[in-house]
Write a protein that holds these residues in place. Structure first.
Motif, short mmCIF file in Angstrom:
data_model
loop_
_atom_site.label_atom_id
_atom_site.label_comp_id
_atom_site.label_asym_id
_atom_site.label_seq_id
_atom_site.Cartn_x
_atom_site.Cartn_y
_atom_site.Cartn_z
N TYR A 81 32.57 50.43 31.35
CA TYR A 81 32.16 49.59 32.07
C TYR A 81 31.44 49.13 32.57
O TYR A 81 30.66 48.14 32.92
N THR B 121 33.12 32.75 33.79
CA THR B 121 33.92 34.57 34.46
C THR B 121 34.70 35.06 33.50
O THR B 121 34.34 36.37 32.94
N ALA C 226 34.95 39.26 31.73
CA ALA C 226 35.98 39.73 32.38
C ALA C 226 36.48 39.77 30.62
O ALA C 226 37.38 41.44 31.14
N ARG D 252 40.62 50.47 37.04
CA ARG D 252 41.28 48.22 36.80
C ARG D 252 39.97 47.79 37.20
O ARG D 252 38.63 48.12 38.26
N PRO D 253 38.52 47.39 36.01
CA PRO D 253 37.65 46.61 36.85
C PRO D 253 37.32 45.58 36.95
O PRO D 253 38.32 44.81 36.51
N ARG D 254 36.70 44.78 37.92
CA ARG D 254 36.92 43.62 38.67
C ARG D 254 35.55 43.18 38.76
O ARG D 254 34.64 43.15 39.09
N VAL D 255 35.75 41.64 37.80
CA VAL D 255 34.21 40.78 37.97
C VAL D 255 34.41 39.66 39.42
O VAL D 255 34.89 39.25 38.86
N SER D 256 33.12 40.03 40.02
CA SER D 256 32.83 38.71 40.38
C SER D 256 31.68 37.91 40.34
O SER D 256 30.69 38.53 39.79
N LEU E 18 30.60 44.20 39.99
CA LEU E 18 31.60 44.59 39.14
C LEU E 18 32.52 45.95 40.05
O LEU E 18 31.34 46.24 40.26
N THR E 19 32.57 45.97 40.43
CA THR E 19 34.17 47.04 41.63
C THR E 19 35.13 47.26 40.04
O THR E 19 35.66 46.56 39.44
N ILE E 20 35.27 49.25 40.46
CA ILE E 20 35.91 49.78 39.12
C ILE E 20 36.54 50.41 40.04
O ILE E 20 35.97 51.08 41.37
N ASN E 21 38.14 50.45 40.15
CA ASN E 21 39.11 51.36 40.81
C ASN E 21 40.18 52.40 40.05
O ASN E 21 40.27 51.61 39.15
#
Length: 136
Positions: A104, A131, A135, A33-37, A55-58
């Motif tokens: 990603y 944003t 995403a 799961r990627p998360r862009v902030s 970018l944070t990727i879990n």
């Protein structure tokens, strides 16, 4: 970015995949799961003067953690064929999730600067739409 583990206890490759499906959903052995902030600086007029995306990727994948216990009794260890199959499935899935991470990350890196420029001159309210572009 490393892939995290979710421990699955099993004596056969079928038990291993069924255990993973119970955690991640039918037919799935992991998830990424990627998360862009975004963060930005505003000028005196309230408009964005510079922006920074991160970018944070879990990522998590099924990991064989032994045969486990059932009804208070230790389950048998996998035979050689099942242990080899479990190891192979786990390795293939870990590589699969790592490809998601790499994709990603490379996509983010390729578009980061371009999208950051889209924020400049916008109000905070207008920034939400920008944003959303990253995403996708």
């Amino acid at each position: 970015m490393p892939v995290g583990n979710t421990n699955i206890f099993a004596s056969t490759v079928d038990e291993f995949t069924e255990g993973a499906f119970a955690v991640f959903g039918q037919g799935t052995l992991g998830e990424t799961r990627p998360r862009v902030s975004a963060s930005w600086r505003r000028g005196e007029d309230g408009k964005i003067t510079s922006a920074t995306l991160s970018l944070t990727i879990n990522a998590t994948t099924a990991h064989w953690a032994g045969s486990g216990m059932r009804d208070g009794r230790r389950q048998p260890q996998p035979d050689a064929a099942n242990r080899t199959a479990i190891d192979r499935v786990e390795a293939l899935n870990r590589a699969h999730e790592q490809r998601h991470i790499d994709t990603y990350q490379s996509t983010f890196d390729a578009h980061k600067t371009e999208v950051e420029r889209l924020y400049v001159g916008k109000t905070e309210a207008e920034a939400a739409a920008v944003t959303g572009v990253m995403a996708q």
